[in-house]
Design a protein around this motif. Structure first.
Motif, PDB file in Angstrom:
ATOM      1  N   HIS A  28      -2.902   4.829 -32.288  1.00 36.62           N
ATOM      2  CA  HIS A  28      -1.760   5.713 -32.029  1.00 36.62           C
ATOM      3  C   HIS A  28      -1.084   5.441 -30.688  1.00 36.62           C
ATOM      4  O   HIS A  28      -0.014   5.977 -30.421  1.00 36.62           O
ATOM      5  N   SER A  29      -1.698   4.610 -29.841  1.00 36.11           N
ATOM      6  CA  SER A  29      -1.045   4.275 -28.574  1.00 36.11           C
ATOM      7  C   SER A  29       0.207   3.434 -28.788  1.00 36.11           C
ATOM      8  O   SER A  29       1.071   3.355 -27.920  1.00 36.11           O
ATOM      9  N   ASN A  30       0.269   2.765 -29.953  1.00 38.57           N
ATOM     10  CA  ASN A  30       1.436   1.950 -30.325  1.00 38.57           C
ATOM     11  C   ASN A  30       1.682   0.777 -29.384  1.00 38.57           C
ATOM     12  O   ASN A  30       2.774   0.212 -29.368  1.00 38.57           O
ATOM     13  N   LEU A  31       0.661   0.380 -28.614  1.00 39.11           N
ATOM     14  CA  LEU A  31       0.851  -0.768 -27.728  1.00 39.11           C
ATOM     15  C   LEU A  31       1.135  -2.033 -28.542  1.00 39.11           C
ATOM     16  O   LEU A  31       2.026  -2.808 -28.205  1.00 39.11           O
ATOM     17  N   PHE A  32       0.378  -2.215 -29.621  1.00 39.47           N
ATOM     18  CA  PHE A  32       0.559  -3.440 -30.396  1.00 39.47           C
ATOM     19  C   PHE A  32       1.928  -3.486 -31.060  1.00 39.47           C
ATOM     20  O   PHE A  32       2.436  -4.571 -31.357  1.00 39.47           O
ATOM     21  N   SER A  33       2.543  -2.328 -31.260  1.00 43.17           N
ATOM     22  CA  SER A  33       3.874  -2.327 -31.861  1.00 43.17           C
ATOM     23  C   SER A  33       4.872  -3.070 -30.978  1.00 43.17           C
ATOM     24  O   SER A  33       5.815  -3.693 -31.475  1.00 43.17           O
ATOM     25  N   GLN A  34       4.664  -3.013 -29.648  1.00 41.55           N
ATOM     26  CA  GLN A  34       5.531  -3.770 -28.740  1.00 41.55           C
ATOM     27  C   GLN A  34       5.370  -5.270 -28.968  1.00 41.55           C
ATOM     28  O   GLN A  34       6.350  -6.024 -28.993  1.00 41.55           O
TER      29      GLN A  34
END
Length: 241
Positions: A28-34
């Motif tokens: 849910h941190s969404n770091l990998f989405s970047q």
């Protein structure tokens, strides 16, 4: 989810191996989405494709080669250093430090490693932001793997050989079940990390791998709690004494 694993099932483990993205830090941190957005942009710029076509090709590479990088190298002979630098140029402040996880890793008996398909710089920056970097003995990145990514058997063999690890005395934590196939075959305990309150609809279709679930020993959506549960002796709260 496996909330309370038997510590005796991990009593033999002397080497603890953790994936990085969506494993050490939560989904849910969404770091990998970047990173994902950067990879799509890289493919689009390289091949002069629309965003939609570039993303479709990127995910096809991921499916066929294990990583977008491996697909681009094999098909277009790109410079891997250029790719890794550009896709990991992201904002790590999205990650919230996790002292409970750091304490849980600290108290695991034996050596601890990060094994990532990313590069060392990315792993160091992410782990430092999480507050867990100092708990690891080493990082095995895609460069150390000679650019051969998980789930290829060669990547695991090189990792084990480099660090003198007996697979049967180790455990691996991953967010992708297909990356646990070879560790399971080698004799490692395997733990799949899923998003909190996970439902299958949370995953994009190309990232789901239900065919590989036979290679997963345990599933958890709370890594720190899982590690606390398998500590020898008294279960720790994750906070300093």
């Amino acid at each position: 989810m496996t909330k309370n694993p038997d510590p005796l099932n991990f009593a033999h483990v002397t080497d603890w191996v953790f994936d990085l993205d969506n494993t050490l830090y939560p989904h849910h941190s969404n770091l990998f989405s970047q990173i994902d957005v950067k990879m799509t942009g890289y493919v689009a710029n390289l091949l002069q494709l629309s965003h939609t076509d570039a993303r479709q090709l990127q995910k096809q590479f991921y499916k066929d080669y294990g990583t977008t990088l491996k697909g681009l190298m094999d098909r277009y002979n790109i410079d891997p250093d250029d790719f890794l630098q550009k896709v990991h140029d992201i904002d790590y402040s999205w990650l919230v430090p996790d002292p409970a996880l750091a304490m849980a890793i600290k108290h695991l008996p034996g050596r601890k490693f990060i094994f990532t398909n990313g590069d060392r710089g990315h792993a160091e920056r992410a782990a430092r932001q999480l507050g867990v970097l100092d708990e690891f003995d080493d990082i095995f990145d895609i460069v150390a793997a000679e650019l051969m990514p998980k789930p290829a058997r060669q990547a695991y063999d090189r990792f084990l050989d480099l660090h003198g690890i007996d697979a049967k005395s180790s455990a691996m934590f991953e967010d992708l079940a297909r990356n646990l196939v070879e560790p399971k075959a080698l004799g490692m305990k395997t733990v799949l990390i899923v998003p909190h309150n996970f439902e299958p609809t949370f995953s994009e279709i190309w990232e789901r791998d239900p065919d590989y679930t036979d290679h997963v020993d345990y599933v958890t959506d709370d890594l720190a709690s899982f590690l606390n549960a398998i500590q020898p002796g008294q279960v720790r709260t994750g906070m300093p004494a």
